[in-house]
Write an enzyme that holds these catalytic residues in place. Structure first.
Site, short mmCIF file in Angstrom:
data_model
loop_
_atom_site.label_atom_id
_atom_site.label_comp_id
_atom_site.label_asym_id
_atom_site.label_seq_id
_atom_site.Cartn_x
_atom_site.Cartn_y
_atom_site.Cartn_z
N ARG A 72 0.83 -1.20 0.00
CA ARG A 72 0.00 0.00 0.00
C ARG A 72 0.87 1.26 0.00
O ARG A 72 2.08 1.20 0.21
CB ARG A 72 -0.92 0.00 1.23
N LYS A 91 1.79 2.15 7.26
CA LYS A 91 2.13 1.36 8.43
C LYS A 91 3.02 2.14 9.39
O LYS A 91 3.63 3.14 9.05
CB LYS A 91 2.85 0.07 8.01
N TYR A 101 -0.97 4.75 10.45
CA TYR A 101 -1.32 3.79 11.49
C TYR A 101 -0.12 3.67 12.43
O TYR A 101 1.02 3.50 11.97
CB TYR A 101 -1.63 2.41 10.90
N HIS A 142 -0.59 2.11 16.09
CA HIS A 142 -0.79 0.96 16.98
C HIS A 142 0.20 0.97 18.13
O HIS A 142 0.85 -0.03 18.43
CB HIS A 142 -0.68 -0.35 16.19
N GLU A 169 -5.85 4.88 13.44
CA GLU A 169 -6.76 3.95 14.12
C GLU A 169 -7.44 4.54 15.34
O GLU A 169 -8.39 3.95 15.87
CB GLU A 169 -6.03 2.66 14.50
N ASP A 196 -2.29 -6.52 15.06
CA ASP A 196 -1.67 -5.20 15.16
C ASP A 196 -1.78 -4.61 16.55
O ASP A 196 -0.97 -3.77 16.94
CB ASP A 196 -2.32 -4.23 14.16
#
Length: 369
Positions: free
Chosen positions: A15, A74, A93, A95, A117, A269
């Protein structure tokens, strides 16, 4: 503002944080966009498309990271920590509740971290997480069905069965976005589906949607043991926004399961909701514990990169434009969803779930804006 879009370096992550359409949108607002060459190839976007949209193509990741605001997919990997610096805006993201080293690096270097997120609307909706949850939920059943095949070490069960032979049994832990989408696919494949959740209201909603096609159970120790004994595939779909996932399937539950049954942990994740979860990659996605197959790929949507990139950037663009137009402090003061997405600012942890995960002091972001 200058925005940077480096190529993702996580293994088999195809991505990209910005599409050519996104570049056009930022450029029209007067911002400059640096895109590392080849960043979009995995999602089917060529360098020429970015150039035509107004981006300046750069050779190295360092050049893309030198921007005021970096837009990724990511979480940064350790080899990218060297690019961290005070006042860098990192929009991706993160996490963090499952990544202590990254959290402490961001705090030490005073990076301004906005996590897709944890951007959350007043009604609890997670607009930037939802599209990836939808995709991961749908993929989870596909992958579970595949690894249930005998050639992959599974039980050799067809989820939909055939006339005269019982159908495969799928259990889904969690009735949120992931669980709903997993349920759609499992029902569509003809499986016998059971869904568990702690919310009876959510279970009532699922029951109204799917009616007699599914069984709903309150998530309890007794019912988890029941589905462990009976299921061919169990999907872990539990999410606590910004916090670690609860460990619902423990090691002792594996001894109750059928040999060759499959666990698919979509919550990997966030630390995973199976005790035996460890992150895997697309080229080596499964491992065996106590004769139970574990599928724990940490970037499942990366397997369908073009669909995922388009869905993700549809959700992240408007928030990103506000950050670029106004800066982090003003944007977060203006937007409650973005304020909830703020995880680190000026060396302080501004998300309660992350702070609690590591015993770090929590700072209400409203006091810093």
């Amino acid at each position: 503002m200058i925005l940077g879009c480096p190529k993702e370096i996580k293994k088999q992550e195809y991505r990209v944080g910005l599409t050519p359409h996104c570049v056009s949108a930022y450029s029209r607002r007067g911002h400059k966009v640096l895109v590392q060459k080849g960043a979009g190839e995995g999602s089917g976007f060529e360098d020429q498309e970015y150039a035509e949209a107004g981006a300046r193509l750069v050779e190295t990741a360092a050049e893309a990271w030198a921007a005021d605001m970096v837009v990724k997919v990511k979480e940064p990997l350790p080899e990218e920590y060297r690019f961290f610096r005070r006042d860098l805006i990192l929009y991706t993201y993160l996490h963090l509740a499952a990544a202590e080293e990254l959290t402490r690096e961001m705090l030490e270097t005073k990076v301004k971290g906005i996590a897709y997120e944890t951007i959350q609307t007043d009604d609890g909706h997670l607009p930037c997480l939802t599209p990836m949850s939808e995709i991961a939920g749908r993929l989870s059943v596909q992958e579970g069905a595949k690894y249930l095949e005998k050639t992959f070490g599974g039980r050799g069960v067809l989820l939909g069965g055939v006339p005269g032979v019982e159908r495969g049994k799928v259990a889904i832990l969690g009735g949120g976005v992931v669980g709903m989408n997993a349920c759609k696919i499992a029902v569509g494949m003809g499986a016998e589906v059971t869904i568990l959740d702690i919310s009876t209201a959510r279970l009532a909603y699922m029951d109204d949607i799917f009616q007699t096609q599914i069984t709903t159970l309150v998530s309890s120790e007794r019912n988890i043991e029941k589905i462990a004994r009976e299921s061919d595939v169990i999907i872990g779909a539990v999410l606590i926004p910004g916090a670690k996932a609860p460990r619902l399937i423990r090691r002792e539950h594996l001894k109750l399961m059928k040999k060759g049954a499959v666990l698919v942990d979509v919550a990997v994740d966030q630390g995973g909701c199976f005790e035996t979860t460890r992150a895997t990659y697309h080229d080596d996605p499964v491992y065996l514990v106590d004769n139970v197959i574990h599928y724990c790929v940490a970037n499942m949507p990366g397997a369908v990169a073009r669909t995922s990139t388009l869905a993700l950037t549809n959700a992240t663009l408007n928030h990103g434009l506000l950050l670029a137009d106004r800066g982090v402090e003003a944007a977060c003061a203006e937007s409650a969803p973005l304020r909830r997405g703020l995880n680190t600012l000026d060396g302080r942890c501004t998300h309660r779930g992350v702070a609690e995960a590591f015993g770090i002091a929590y700072t209400d972001p409203a006091t810093l804006l």
